[in-house]
Design a protein around this motif. Sequence first.
Motif: not given
Length: 186
Positions: A35-60
Amino acid sequence: MATAPYGVRLLVGAAVTAIEETRKLPQTILMYPMTIASQVAHLVMKMQQDVADLVIKGDEALDQLFPPKEEQPEWATFDEDLGEPAGPVIDGERLTEGRFALFTGGGPDLVDPEPEVRVSTLATADPPDIVAELDYESLTLAQLRARLTSLRVADLEALLAYEGATKSRAPFQTLLANRITRATAK
């Protein structure tokens, strides 16, 4: 039956829940690492998606402030830039007409850029009888391949010489030369 006061019902409900959770504890303890590993993986992927969204907005935003220049890198060269026709050329005539040249007969719908060169080349070659017999000029590569097994080696050699003297189409020459080699090896 009289209804118990709200506070009593709350305490009894909490006690029952504590007992149920205590009974599930051995199984829950085994599942905690997963459960802990799954939650950590979920948080990491969510953080990566948020960072990618910020980069896309910065590019635009940067594209709006500083529009990109449409430049061609200095290392990139294209056939159009060189001003030369693509593919092998003999006497100003391109030997292939594109990727479907193997399957077309080169009929009258194709535009010949230098008709005098083609006419003079065809006029110098005296067509053998097999050319007229097969209607060789109108055959596609696939049609010629289908007729090769019924031809004699002398006819194949005559067709190869005629092809070399007229159109010099590499796929036709290769097909004829390979058939001659196979026929003489038997």
